[in-house]
Design a protein around this motif. Structure first.
Motif, PDB file in Angstrom:
ATOM      1  N   MET A 182       1.195  -0.691   0.324  1.00 42.20           N
ATOM      2  CA  MET A 182       0.145   0.065  -0.376  1.00 42.20           C
ATOM      3  C   MET A 182       1.139   0.951   0.092  1.00 42.20           C
ATOM      4  SD  MET A 182      -2.627  -1.041   2.910  1.00 42.20           S
ATOM      5  CE  MET A 182      -2.326  -2.519   4.034  1.00 42.20           C
ATOM      6  N   CYS A 183       1.933   1.052  -0.384  1.00 40.80           N
ATOM      7  CA  CYS A 183       2.867   2.303  -0.171  1.00 40.80           C
ATOM      8  C   CYS A 183       4.291   2.362  -1.308  1.00 40.80           C
ATOM      9  CB  CYS A 183       3.436   1.860   1.571  1.00 40.80           C
ATOM     10  SG  CYS A 183       4.668   2.863   2.205  1.00 40.80           S
ATOM     11  N   HIS A 184       5.082   1.662  -0.658  1.00 42.25           N
ATOM     12  CA  HIS A 184       6.363   2.164  -2.007  1.00 42.25           C
ATOM     13  C   HIS A 184       6.206   1.259  -2.108  1.00 42.25           C
ATOM     14  CE1 HIS A 184       8.168   5.960  -1.206  1.00 42.25           C
ATOM     15  NE2 HIS A 184       8.242   5.709   0.161  1.00 42.25           N
ATOM     16  N   ARG A 397      10.694   5.523   3.197  1.00 43.65           N
ATOM     17  CA  ARG A 397       9.636   4.360   3.453  1.00 43.65           C
ATOM     18  C   ARG A 397       9.718   4.818   4.702  1.00 43.65           C
ATOM     19  NH1 ARG A 397      10.517  -0.152  -0.777  1.00 43.65           N
ATOM     20  NH2 ARG A 397      12.369   0.969  -2.042  1.00 43.65           N
ATOM     21  N   GLY A 398       8.378   4.420   4.351  1.00 44.68           N
ATOM     22  CA  GLY A 398       7.707   4.021   5.775  1.00 44.68           C
ATOM     23  C   GLY A 398       7.462   3.500   6.903  1.00 44.68           C
ATOM     24  N   HIS A 399       7.167   2.243   7.668  1.00 42.18           N
ATOM     25  CA  HIS A 399       7.548   1.572   8.644  1.00 42.18           C
ATOM     26  C   HIS A 399       8.993   1.363   9.019  1.00 42.18           C
ATOM     27  CE1 HIS A 399       3.642   0.229  10.554  1.00 42.18           C
ATOM     28  NE2 HIS A 399       3.588   0.334   9.096  1.00 42.18           N
ATOM     29  N   LEU A 647      -4.844  12.306   3.619  1.00 43.82           N
ATOM     30  CA  LEU A 647      -3.625  12.553   4.358  1.00 43.82           C
ATOM     31  C   LEU A 647      -3.332  11.879   5.746  1.00 43.82           C
ATOM     32  CD1 LEU A 647      -3.854  16.319   3.400  1.00 43.82           C
ATOM     33  CD2 LEU A 647      -2.310  15.129   2.777  1.00 43.82           C
ATOM     34  N   ARG A 648      -2.611  12.353   6.291  1.00 42.52           N
ATOM     35  CA  ARG A 648      -1.646  11.734   7.846  1.00 42.52           C
ATOM     36  C   ARG A 648      -1.620  13.193   7.997  1.00 42.52           C
ATOM     37  NH1 ARG A 648       0.381   7.873   4.444  1.00 42.52           N
ATOM     38  NH2 ARG A 648       1.048   5.690   5.100  1.00 42.52           N
ATOM     39  N   SER A 649      -1.925  13.207   9.907  1.00 45.61           N
ATOM     40  CA  SER A 649      -1.973  14.663  10.031  1.00 45.61           C
ATOM     41  C   SER A 649      -0.612  14.525  11.003  1.00 45.61           C
ATOM     42  CB  SER A 649      -2.939  14.562  12.078  1.00 45.61           C
ATOM     43  OG  SER A 649      -3.175  13.154  12.448  1.00 45.61           O
TER      44      SER A 649
HETATM   45 MO   LIG Z   1       3.791   2.944   4.601  1.00 44.02          MO
END
Ligand SMILES: [Mo]
Ligand SMILES: Nc1nc2c(c(=O)[nH]1)N[C@H]1C(S)=C(S)[C@@H](COP(=O)(O)OP(=O)(O)OC[C@H]3O[C@@H](n4cnc5c(=O)[nH]c(N)nc54)[C@H](O)[C@@H]3O)O[C@H]1N2
Ligand SMILES: Nc1nc2c(c(=O)[nH]1)N[C@H]1C(S)=C(S)[C@@H](COP(=O)(O)OP(=O)(O)OC[C@H]3O[C@@H](n4cnc5c(=O)[nH]c(N)nc54)[C@H](O)[C@@H]3O)O[C@H]1N2
Length: 758
Positions: A182-184, A397-399, A647-649
Motif C-alpha cells: 500500500m506504500c512503496h 520508506r514508511g514503517h 493525508l496523515r496528520s
Molecule cells: Mo507506508
C-alpha cells in the motif's frame, strides 16, 4: 479565519518550541514522563533501540537527542503505562467496541493477555497461550493453504520477518502481502527496470555533498522529521530545495532545530524550500515531463550529461522524442503548474552538479505511481545523477522495517524470494505459485476464496481500500489471528474464530532462554542496525514476536515439516536466526551478528550506487511514460468531480491516532474535514464550515460514501481536496490502484460533494 488559514495555518517553524511542548504532552498523557525521557536517549543510538516510528536513516554519529517529535510520540504510545486487561473485555462487548474511534481503542493502552472471541457473549475472553496455538494450528491445518493470508505490517524485525516468511512457505503458500503493497511497492517495481535495484541509492553522506534537492510528495516535518537535520545542513550551505506538493506543508517551509539551543533561543529558523510548486494531485508525471522537456530542448549542451548517457544508459532517443512531442499546454494542464515555473525548476536543477530526488506517498499512491517514480529516475539520469556522491534517488520508506522485511523474503512474488536457497537450506519444496498481495487478498476476502488471515501487526481492515465493502466480507472469514501491541478495529471486525495475540514491542526488554535478545532492522537507505529493548515489558504474559511466530509454525505445520527448522533454538537466541539469514543471503548479511552493531549500520550492496546496472540489458534505462493523464478510471458522471488525496496528520502514525488535531496544518476539532480551495467552495455554492457528504465517482460505479465532513477553506489547487486517512478509505475503490504495483491510488480518488444527508 479563512484568510488566516490560507495565509499560513501554522505560522511557526516545524520543530521549535511547539515540538518540545508536544513531546512533553505525549509523554505525560501516557504517564511516562520520567521513564520516557531517559528511554529516548537510547533511541537510534548504537547499542540502543531503533525508533518504532519511521525508517529514516540512523547516523553513525548521532545527535545526543537522535529523536524527533513523531518518534517521541510513537515511543510514548508504546511504553505507555496504560493497560488493557481481561476485565476490560468483560465490560465491553465487541459490538460496543466497534463504535469506538481508532483513537479511543488504542488509547486504552497495551494489550496484556492472549484473547479469543466468544460468540455467545460477544466478548474477547482470556485464554492460555497453549490453547490459542493449539486451536489456531488445528484451524490452519484444516484449511487449503491457498486461502490463508500471512500479512505483515512493516514494523516486525528482520529476525521475526525471516521466520514468518519461512513458516508461510513451509505451510504452503507465498501469500505474504505487507504494508509496502500500500506504500512503496510502486518504487520496488519502478526502479529495477530503470536502475536495477528495488531501493534508493542515497546515503546520509550524499546530503553533505549535494548541490540540489528535489522533493516530491513527502511530508518530512511529520513523517520523517529526523531528515530535517540533513535538509537544514544542506540549506545552510545554500543548496536549493525544490518542493512539489499540492499543500504548503509547514515542515517543508521552515524548521527550527529543537536540539540546537542557539536556534531555539533566537528567532533563527531555516527556510527549507526555495521553490515551492503546488502541483495538482496526480500531476507529478506531467511536472517531471516538463522539467525533462526543458532540459532536452535546452540550447545549452551542458544541460544533459552526454558522457554519462552514452556510457551508461539506454532509451534516451524515444524518451526525448516523447518529451519533444508533448506540448506545454498538456503539461501545464495535467500538472497545474506554469511552464515558467517548471523551466525555473529545470534551470536550478541544471545548474547543480549533484542532485538528490526525494519522494514519498504523493508519488507512489497513484494510478501512475510506478511511472511517477520512473519519471523521477529519468530526470536524474538526464544529468548523471545516479551513482555518484552527492546524488541519487531517495524513496522515503514508511514503517521502521518495511524495507527490511522485503529484504528477508516477505514477498508475495516468488521470483523475488530465494526459493532454491530455502529449499537447500531447509530441505523442503517451497511453493512456486504467485501469492496474494494486498489488493488480491482483498479480492479473495470479498469473493470468499480467502478463509483465514494472520496479521503480524498492522490494522489491515482500516489501512486497506473500500472499508465498507471489506468489513462485511472480513466477518465471513473462518479465522482471524492478530499479533498486536494495541487494540484496533481489525480485531473487532473479526472472523468466526478470532484471536488477539499480544506481543512485546521493540522498546521492551526481550528475555529468552539464551538471555536478553536484540533484533535488527533496515533503514530507508539500506543500512542494517541492531536494536536492543530498554524498558520492562508491559505485561509478564507477553510473548515476543519471534516466539509467537515459532509457536504458530509448530502448531500449523505437520510435525515432520516443522522439524526442518530449529524454531526453539531460534527463539532461545536470535543470533541463531541471524546466522540462518546470513546463510540464505550471504551477500547482504555475512557476519551479521558482528556487523549489526556498527555505528550507522552496515549497508546492503546497492549496485546502482556505483553505476553497476542490474537491469536486463545491463544499462540504466529511460522509460517513456504511457500517459500523463492521472486518472483513467474516472467515469463520466453528472456533477463536478473533484480529486481527493488522503493525508496523515501530525498526530497519527498510520491508523494509530494519537489525538485528533493536526497542528502543522492548523486543523483542530476533529479529523472529519475536507481541505478545499476557496474558489471551489464559491463555485460549488458551499461555505467554509458546511457539512457535506462525499460520494465516490470512480471506475466501477459502486456506491461509496463518507458522511458529514466539514469543509475547511485551504490553500490547495483548484479541483483537488485533501481528507484524512483512514477516515476517507471507504471512498477508495479496491480496483483503483497503480498500474504495475497495485498500490491503492490513495492520493487521487474521484469524488463528488453533496449536501449532507441527515
Ligand atoms: Mo507506508
Ligand atoms: N508521524 C508519522 N510518521 C510516519 C507515518 C505516520 O503516519 N506518522 N507513516 C509512515 C509510513 S507507513 C509512511 S509510508 C510514510 C508516509 O509519509 P509520506 O510519504 O509523507 O506520506 P503522506 O503523509 O501520506 O503524504 C505525503 C505528502 O504527499 C503530498 N501529496 C498528496 N498528493 C500528492 C501528489 O499527487 N503529488 C505530490 N507531489 N504530492 C502529493 C501530501 O500533501 C503530503 O504532504 O511516513 C511514515 N512515517
Ligand atoms: N487512504 C489511504 N490508505 C492508506 C495510506 C494512505 O496514505 N491513504 N497509507 C498506506 C500505507 S503507506 C501503509 S504503510 C498502510 C499501513 O497499514 P498497517 O501497517 O497495517 O497499519 P498501522 O496503522 O501501521 O498498524 C497499527 C497497528 O499495528 C500494531 N502494532 C504496533 N506496533 C507493533 C509491534 O511492534 N508489533 C506488532 N505485532 N504489532 C504492532 C498495533 O496493534 C497498531 O494498532 O496503510 C495504507 N493505507
Amino acid at each position: 479565519m479563512t484568510e488566516a488559514r490560507i495565509d499560513d495555518p501554522y505560522p511557526h517553524p516545524a520543530g521549535g518550541w511547539g515540538s518540545v511542548k508536544e513531546v512533553g504532552t505525549a509523554l505525560l498523557n501516557e504517564h511516562v514522563l520520567f521513564k520516557g525521557g531517559s528511554v529516548m536517549l537510547h533511541q537510534n543510538k548504537p547499542e540502543g533501540y531503533a525508533c518504532v516510528s519511521c525508517a529514516w536513516a540512523k547516523p553513525a554519529n548521532p545527535h545526543p537527542f537522535e529523536f524527533c517529535e513523531s518518534g517521541a510520540k510513537a515511543t510514548a504510545w508504546e511504553i505507555t503505562s496504560k493497560r488493557i486487561d481481561a476485565d476490560f473485555f468483560l465490560q465491553h462487548p465487541v459490538a460496543e467496541l466497534r463504535t469506538w474511534s481508532d483513537h479511543l481503542l488504542e488509547a486504552e493502552g497495551r494489550l496484556t493477555v492472549p484473547l479469543r472471541w466468544d460468540a455467545a457473549s460477544d466478548r474477547y475472553l482470556e485464554v492460555t497461550w497453549e490453547s490459542a496455538f493449539e486451536e489456531i494450528g488445528r484451524e490452519l491445518r484444516a484449511q487449503d493453504p491457498a486461502g490463508v493470508v500471512f500479512y505483515s505490517s512493516g514494523r516486525a524485525s528482520l529476525e521475526t520477518s525471516y521466520m514468518y516468511q519461512l513458516a508461510a512457505r513451509m505451510y504452503g503458500n507465498n501469500n505474504l502481502p505487507d504494508s509496502s503493497n500500500m506504500c512503496h511497492e510502486s518504487t520496488s517495481v519502478a526502479l529495477p527496470a530503470t536502475i536495477g535495484v528495488p531501493i534508493g541509492t542515497v546515503v546520509l553522506d550524499d546530503f553533505e555533498q549535494t548541490d540540489c534537492i528535489l522533493f516530491f510528495g513527502q511530508n518530512v516535518g511529520t513523517n520523517s522529521p529526523r531528515m530535517l537535520h540533513q535538509l537544514q545542513q544542506a540549506r545552510k550551505r545554500g543548496v536549493p530545495v525544490i518542493t512539489f506538493n499540492p499543500l504548503r506543508e509547514t515542515g517543508l517551509l521552515h524548521f527550527a532545530n529543537p536540539q540546537s539551543p542557539a536556534e531555539m533561543l533566537s528567532t533563527a529558523e531555516t527556510q527549507i524550500t526555495t521553490q515551492y510548486l503546488q502541483l495538482k494531485a496526480g500531476g507529478d508525471s506531467a511536472a517531471l515531463m516538463g522539467m525533462c522537456k526543458a532540459l532536452i530542448e535546452s540550447d545549452d549542451p551542458r544541460a544533459l550529461d552526454a558522457a554519462f548517457i552514452a556510457e551508461h544508459t539506454s532509451g534516451l532517443d524515444s524518451f526525448a522524442e516523447a518529451a519533444r512531442a508533448t506540448d506545454w499546454a498538456a503539461i501545464e494542464f495535467e500538472s497545474g503548474l506554469t511552464r515558467a515555473a517548471l523551466e525555473q525548476a529545470a534551470a536550478t536543477y541544471a545548474a547543480a552538479d549533484k542532485a538528490i530526488g526525494i519522494f514519498g506517498m504523493g508519488m507512489t499512491q497513484h494510478r501512475n505511481g510506478v511511472q511517477n517514480v520512473q519519471m523521477l529516475s529519468n530526470l536524474l539520469l538526464l544529468r548523471g545523477n545516479i551513482g555518484k556522491p552527492g546524488a541519487g534517488i531517495c524513496p522515503v520508506r514508511g514503517h521502521s522495517n518495511v524495507q527490511g522485511q522485503r529484504t528477508v523474503g516477505i514477498t508475495e512474488k516468488p521470483e523475488l524470494a530465494p526459493l532454491d536457497k530455502l529449499k537447500e537450506q531447509y530441505r523442503f519444496e517451497p511453493p512456486r505459485e504467485k501469492g496474494l498481495n494486498t489488493v488480491t487478498a482483498c479480492r479473495g476476502i470479498l469473493d470468499g476464496a480467502v478463509r483465514a488471515f494472520i496479521g503480524l501487526g498492522g490494522n489491515f481492515v482500516r489501512a486497506a481500500p473500500d472499508t465498507d465493502r471489506l468489513e462485511p466480507a472480513w466477518q465471513k472469514l473462518r479465522l482471524t489471528v492478530q499479533i498486536a501491541t494495541k487494540l484496533n478495529r481489525s480485531h473487532l471486525v473479526h472472523g468466526e474464530v478470532s484471536y488477539i495475540l499480544p506481543c512485546l514491542g521493540r522498546i521492551e526488554i526481550d528475555r529468552q532462554a539464551g538471555g536478553e535478545q536484540s533484533v535488527s532492522v533496515e533503514d530507508s537507505t539500506g543500512c542494517m542496525h541492531g536494536s536492543r529493548g530498554r524498558v520492562e515489558p508491559a505485561s509478564a504474559s507477553l510473548l515476543s514476536e519471534p516466539a509467537i511466530v515459532a509457536a504458530l509454525a509448530k502448531a500449523m505445520l505437520p510435525p515432520e515439516r516443522a522439524a526442518l527448522a530449529p524454531w526453539d533454538d531460534w527463539v532461545a537466541d536470535y543470533a541463531r536466526v541471524r546466522d540462518a539469514i546470513a546463510v540464505t543471503y550471504p551477500d547482504i548479511f555475512h557476519d551479521f551478528n558482528r556487523r549489526m552493531w556498527q555505528p550507522g549500520g552496515f549497508r546492503r550492496p546497492v549496485p546502482a550506487a556505483h553505476r553497476e546496472w542490474k537491469t536486463p540489458n545491463g544499462r540504466a534505462n529511460f522509460i517513456t511514460p504511457a500517459t500523463l493523464v492521472e486518472d483513467p478510471d474516472q467515469i463520466p458522471v453528472a456533477g463536478e468531480v473533484l480529486r481527493l488525496f488522503t493525508l496523515r496528520s501530525d498526530s497519527q502514525f498510520n491508523t494509530t491516532i494519537y489525538n485528533e488535531d493536526d497542528r502543522f496544518r492548523g486543523i483542530y476539532g476533529g479529523r472529519k474535514v475536507l481541505l478545499i480551495n476557496p474558489a471551489d467552495l464559491a463555485r460549488l455554492g458551499l461555505a467554509e464550515g458546511d457539512l457535506v457528504d462525499v460520494r465516490g465517482a470512480a471506475c466501477d460505479g459502486a456506491a461509496r460514501r463518507v458522511r458529514g465532513l466539514r469543509l475547511v477553506a485551504y490553500d490547495v489547487p483548484a479541483g483537488c481536496i485533501g481528507g484524512y486517512y483512514p477516515e476517507c478509505n471507504p471512498l477508495l475503490p479496491l480496483e483503483h490502484h497503480a498500474v504495475g504495483s497495485m498500490v491503492p491510488a490513495a492520493k487521487s480518488i474521484s469524488v463528488l460533494l453533496e449536501p449532507e444527508i441527515r
